[in-house]
Design a protein around this motif. Structure first.
Motif, PDB file in Angstrom:
ATOM      1  N   ASN A 284       0.648  -1.191   0.080  1.00  0.00           N
ATOM      2  CA  ASN A 284      -0.196   0.034  -0.112  1.00  0.00           C
ATOM      3  C   ASN A 284       0.722   1.183   0.165  1.00  0.00           C
ATOM      4  OD1 ASN A 284      -2.314  -1.709   0.140  1.00  0.00           O
ATOM      5  ND2 ASN A 284      -2.365  -1.638   2.370  1.00  0.00           N
ATOM      6  N   SER A 287       2.453   1.729  -3.399  1.00  0.00           N
ATOM      7  CA  SER A 287       1.596   2.486  -4.386  1.00  0.00           C
ATOM      8  C   SER A 287       1.598   4.055  -3.969  1.00  0.00           C
ATOM      9  CB  SER A 287       0.089   1.920  -4.075  1.00  0.00           C
ATOM     10  OG  SER A 287       0.207   0.368  -4.475  1.00  0.00           O
ATOM     11  N   ARG A 293       0.058   1.266  -8.899  1.00  0.00           N
ATOM     12  CA  ARG A 293       0.374  -0.112  -8.223  1.00  0.00           C
ATOM     13  C   ARG A 293       1.597  -0.463  -8.775  1.00  0.00           C
ATOM     14  NH1 ARG A 293      -5.449  -1.115  -8.859  1.00  0.00           N
ATOM     15  NH2 ARG A 293      -5.253  -1.898 -10.794  1.00  0.00           N
ATOM     16  N   ASP A 381      -4.334  -3.384  -2.973  1.00  0.00           N
ATOM     17  CA  ASP A 381      -4.382  -3.150  -1.472  1.00  0.00           C
ATOM     18  C   ASP A 381      -4.368  -4.464  -0.564  1.00  0.00           C
ATOM     19  OD1 ASP A 381      -4.920  -2.009   1.091  1.00  0.00           O
ATOM     20  OD2 ASP A 381      -7.110  -1.471   0.555  1.00  0.00           O
TER      21      ASP A 381
END
Length: 384
Positions: A284, A287, A293, A381
């Motif tokens: 996460n 990102s 991503r 995620d």
């Protein structure tokens, strides 16, 4: 002190306060479909010709360029089996080295605006340099290759796979006036011993650039002798624009995985932070730093050690073309199918291999029957 070519961040007080401009730091994600070009130079490159009639700095609209590699997968057309599930052949892209750099002697960068830095991760700080370059001309990313070999550093696995850099730069187009930044690389051995003055002279006379963009902490020249203020001064003396911008700061200042040796970063987004986040398995956070991503690319053509069952594929770590998160289980991941179609999957990484499991049938049925080349996986995620 500096002419109008210097547009510095507000705290660089040495710049003329009537001239300086604070540049915005817009963040976010974008999508684009154009290719970027990687150029190799040597110190023997001839002086480039004069810029084109539009000054060389006019914005170019996003378009496909000759020599760019396709992001399509195999020659097998996209199909569906059992409820519209794409076949496995769509999961794979062209081979890693499908694109060749433009030949030496190219004047591609002449008349453009070059962003200066180490563009390992292509994170949001790097993207901001490209955005600001695009505001004043045709944007280029200028970086050095071969530093590890010349300086004797231990080679490191790249954060972004070589074959994936074009896609990432293309995704920046929506931030850059619909222009895809072009990556421009110089062999480090040709500039290693250049003084700050000689380096800027190379940019001006040999490469013919119209201006540069750099972060406030940028250093250059032999033994990093020059700083951002000197860069602005030297560019001004040669009639080039110099645009010095504030660093993009990391909002996650409490990230506990950084060690004492990294404290000199002072909280800015950096490739080092991306590496630490991957090592911690915090995809996460990765990102957030990348503005997208993290995509892992696995080479499959001619490789041994692959296995396939009805719902899963396993590949040895030796086939990874860029840096993976730490060992663990990652849910909410995606296998990239064809032109950026995403199929949900889960990923397990252990000490020797990576295992990809897809719930839908049909994706793995053709494994081992076609000439696959690259498998691409994105981490959503999820946490270990």
């Amino acid at each position: 002190m500096l002419a109008s070519g210097c547009r510095a961040s507000h705290h660089l007080r040495e710049c003329d306060p009537h001239r300086r401009r604070r540049l915005g730091l817009g963040l976010g994600l974008g999508l684009g479909l154009c290719g970027a070009r990687i150029v190799q130079l040597s110190s023997l490159m001839r002086k480039p010709p004069a810029a084109s009639a539009d000054g060389g700095g006019g914005r170019r609209r996003s378009r496909n360029r000759s020599g760019s590699s396709s992001s399509s997968c195999s020659s097998v057309p996209s199909q569906s089996r059992g409820g519209g599930v794409p076949i496995l052949s769509d999961c794979f892209s062209q081979q890693e080295n499908a694109r060749e750099p433009v030949s030496e002697g190219s004047s591609l960068v002449a008349g453009g605006i070059v962003a200066l830095g180490k563009f390992d991760a292509l994170h949001i700080g790097h993207r901001e340099l490209a955005v600001q370059a695009s505001k004043v001309g045709t944007p280029f990313l200028l970086s050095f290759v071969g530093m590890a070999e010349v300086l004797g550093w231990e080679p490191r696995v790249p954060i972004v796979a070589k074959s994936d850099r074009q896609r990432v730069l293309s995704s920046w187009a929506s931030y850059c006036g619909n222009v895809v930044p072009i990556e421009f690389q110089i062999e480090f051995s040709t500039v290693r011993y250049l003084s700050p003055e000689q380096f800027v002279e190379k940019l001006s006379k040999e490469l013919g650039v119209r201006g540069v963009v750099a972060g406030e902490n940028y250093r250059f020249g032999y033994k990093a002798a020059g700083d951002a203020l000197e860069l602005a001064r030297l560019c001004q003396e040669r009639g080039m624009g110099a645009y010095i911008i504030k660093s993009v700061m990391d909002k996650n200042q409490e990230f506990s995985h950084m060690d004492d040796s990294d404290l000199n970063e002072k909280g800015q987004v950096s490739s080092t932070r991306v590496r630490h986040a991957l090592a911690a398995g915090d995809v996460n956070y990765v990102s957030e730093l990348l503005g997208r991503r993290h995509r892992l690319v696995i080479e499959t053509k001619g490789q041994e050690g692959f296995g396939s069952q009805k719902h899963s594929i396993s590949a040895p770590k030796s086939c990874l073309l860029n840096l993976a998160p730490k060992d663990g289980t990652y849910d909410n991941c995606f296998v990239v199918i064809g032109q950026e179609n995403l199929v949900p999957c889960s990923v397990v990484i252990d000490s020797t291999a990576i295992h990809v499991r897809m719930d839908k049938t049909g994706l793995c049925n053709d494994f081992g029957t076609r000439d696959f080349q690259l498998l691409r996986i994105e981490f959503g995620d999820s946490r270990v």
